[in-house]
Design a protein around this motif. Sequence first.
Motif, PDB file in Angstrom:
ATOM      1  N   SER A  34       0.832  -1.208   0.000  1.00  0.00           N
ATOM      2  CA  SER A  34       0.000   0.000   0.000  1.00  0.00           C
ATOM      3  C   SER A  34       0.866   1.258   0.000  1.00  0.00           C
ATOM      4  O   SER A  34       0.496   2.272  -0.593  1.00  0.00           O
ATOM      5  N   GLU A  35       2.011   1.185   0.646  1.00  0.00           N
ATOM      6  CA  GLU A  35       2.876   2.367   0.691  1.00  0.00           C
ATOM      7  C   GLU A  35       3.552   2.673  -0.640  1.00  0.00           C
ATOM      8  O   GLU A  35       4.226   3.700  -0.770  1.00  0.00           O
ATOM      9  N   ASP A  36       3.394   1.811  -1.634  1.00  0.00           N
ATOM     10  CA  ASP A  36       3.892   2.104  -2.974  1.00  0.00           C
ATOM     11  C   ASP A  36       2.895   2.935  -3.777  1.00  0.00           C
ATOM     12  O   ASP A  36       3.201   3.342  -4.906  1.00  0.00           O
ATOM     13  N   THR A  37       1.733   3.163  -3.212  1.00  0.00           N
ATOM     14  CA  THR A  37       0.730   3.987  -3.885  1.00  0.00           C
ATOM     15  C   THR A  37       1.248   5.402  -4.066  1.00  0.00           C
ATOM     16  O   THR A  37       1.670   6.053  -3.100  1.00  0.00           O
ATOM     17  N   ALA A  38       1.235   5.868  -5.305  1.00  0.00           N
ATOM     18  CA  ALA A  38       1.773   7.191  -5.620  1.00  0.00           C
ATOM     19  C   ALA A  38       1.571   7.468  -7.104  1.00  0.00           C
ATOM     20  O   ALA A  38       1.212   6.565  -7.863  1.00  0.00           O
ATOM     21  N   VAL A  39       1.830   8.695  -7.489  1.00  0.00           N
ATOM     22  CA  VAL A  39       1.977   9.019  -8.896  1.00  0.00           C
ATOM     23  C   VAL A  39       3.442   8.813  -9.240  1.00  0.00           C
ATOM     24  O   VAL A  39       4.327   9.347  -8.562  1.00  0.00           O
ATOM     25  N   TYR A  40       3.693   8.045 -10.272  1.00  0.00           N
ATOM     26  CA  TYR A  40       5.058   7.737 -10.689  1.00  0.00           C
ATOM     27  C   TYR A  40       5.407   8.590 -11.908  1.00  0.00           C
ATOM     28  O   TYR A  40       4.671   8.598 -12.899  1.00  0.00           O
ATOM     29  N   TYR A  41       6.531   9.269 -11.809  1.00  0.00           N
ATOM     30  CA  TYR A  41       6.981  10.168 -12.864  1.00  0.00           C
ATOM     31  C   TYR A  41       8.283   9.658 -13.484  1.00  0.00           C
ATOM     32  O   TYR A  41       9.185   9.201 -12.776  1.00  0.00           O
ATOM     33  N   CYS A  42       8.359   9.803 -14.782  1.00  0.00           N
ATOM     34  CA  CYS A  42       9.570   9.511 -15.524  1.00  0.00           C
ATOM     35  C   CYS A  42      10.383  10.800 -15.651  1.00  0.00           C
ATOM     36  O   CYS A  42       9.810  11.896 -15.762  1.00  0.00           O
ATOM     37  N   ASN A  43      11.676  10.646 -15.671  1.00  0.00           N
ATOM     38  CA  ASN A  43      12.583  11.791 -15.712  1.00  0.00           C
ATOM     39  C   ASN A  43      13.710  11.502 -16.687  1.00  0.00           C
ATOM     40  O   ASN A  43      14.176  10.358 -16.777  1.00  0.00           O
ATOM     41  N   ALA A  44      14.131  12.530 -17.411  1.00  0.00           N
ATOM     42  CA  ALA A  44      15.269  12.396 -18.314  1.00  0.00           C
ATOM     43  C   ALA A  44      16.147  13.630 -18.181  1.00  0.00           C
ATOM     44  O   ALA A  44      15.643  14.750 -18.038  1.00  0.00           O
ATOM     45  N   VAL A  45      17.445  13.394 -18.227  1.00  0.00           N
ATOM     46  CA  VAL A  45      18.404  14.481 -18.075  1.00  0.00           C
ATOM     47  C   VAL A  45      19.101  14.752 -19.396  1.00  0.00           C
ATOM     48  O   VAL A  45      19.657  13.829 -20.007  1.00  0.00           O
ATOM     49  N   LEU A  46      19.048  16.000 -19.842  1.00  0.00           N
ATOM     50  CA  LEU A  46      19.804  16.445 -21.017  1.00  0.00           C
ATOM     51  C   LEU A  46      20.701  17.582 -20.558  1.00  0.00           C
ATOM     52  O   LEU A  46      20.222  18.679 -20.293  1.00  0.00           O
ATOM     53  N   GLY A  47      21.969  17.297 -20.434  1.00  0.00           N
ATOM     54  CA  GLY A  47      22.879  18.313 -19.930  1.00  0.00           C
ATOM     55  C   GLY A  47      22.491  18.689 -18.518  1.00  0.00           C
ATOM     56  O   GLY A  47      22.511  17.844 -17.623  1.00  0.00           O
ATOM     57  N   ALA A  48      22.119  19.941 -18.332  1.00  0.00           N
ATOM     58  CA  ALA A  48      21.721  20.403 -17.005  1.00  0.00           C
ATOM     59  C   ALA A  48      20.214  20.532 -16.867  1.00  0.00           C
ATOM     60  O   ALA A  48      19.728  21.048 -15.861  1.00  0.00           O
ATOM     61  N   VAL A  49      19.477  20.062 -17.858  1.00  0.00           N
ATOM     62  CA  VAL A  49      18.026  20.225 -17.861  1.00  0.00           C
ATOM     63  C   VAL A  49      17.344  18.900 -17.547  1.00  0.00           C
ATOM     64  O   VAL A  49      17.687  17.864 -18.111  1.00  0.00           O
ATOM     65  N   TYR A  50      16.369  18.965 -16.638  1.00  0.00           N
ATOM     66  CA  TYR A  50      15.573  17.803 -16.284  1.00  0.00           C
ATOM     67  C   TYR A  50      14.216  17.899 -16.966  1.00  0.00           C
ATOM     68  O   TYR A  50      13.543  18.920 -16.883  1.00  0.00           O
ATOM     69  N   TYR A  51      13.808  16.836 -17.610  1.00  0.00           N
ATOM     70  CA  TYR A  51      12.490  16.754 -18.216  1.00  0.00           C
ATOM     71  C   TYR A  51      11.656  15.738 -17.446  1.00  0.00           C
ATOM     72  O   TYR A  51      12.182  14.743 -16.926  1.00  0.00           O
TER      73      TYR A  51
END
Length: 115
Positions: free
Chosen positions: A87-104
């Motif tokens: 139950s504690e894994d319940t959350a919104v899961y977001y993907c992230n990608a790094v390009l240089g110094a920028v996070y998407y």
Amino acid sequence: QVQLVESGGGLVQPGGSLKLSCAASGMTFSIGTMGWYRQAPGKQRDLVATISVRGRTNYADSVKGQFTTSRDNAKNTIYLQMNSLKSEDTAVYYCNAVLGAVYYWGQGTQVTVSS
């Protein structure tokens, strides 16, 4: 610019499994490390796992041995296999990608673990 689209979230019973996907488009040739974060209601967004271009992985202590991330560079996609969900894994899961110094970031996918 990079666009990230997560999929695979949903409702699962405790002890069950889910596999999330995150597909990247745009300047994918410039993407470095990618990762997964999650945010539960009323809490901050926390790191779940990261994976480098060469496949080196890093996990939060709370998910080690339970979650596995992988990467298919040919498809510009990363995955998060989640087993023995609680139950504690319940959350919104977001993907992230790094390009240089920028996070998407992706838009997020909801994972709910409940009976």
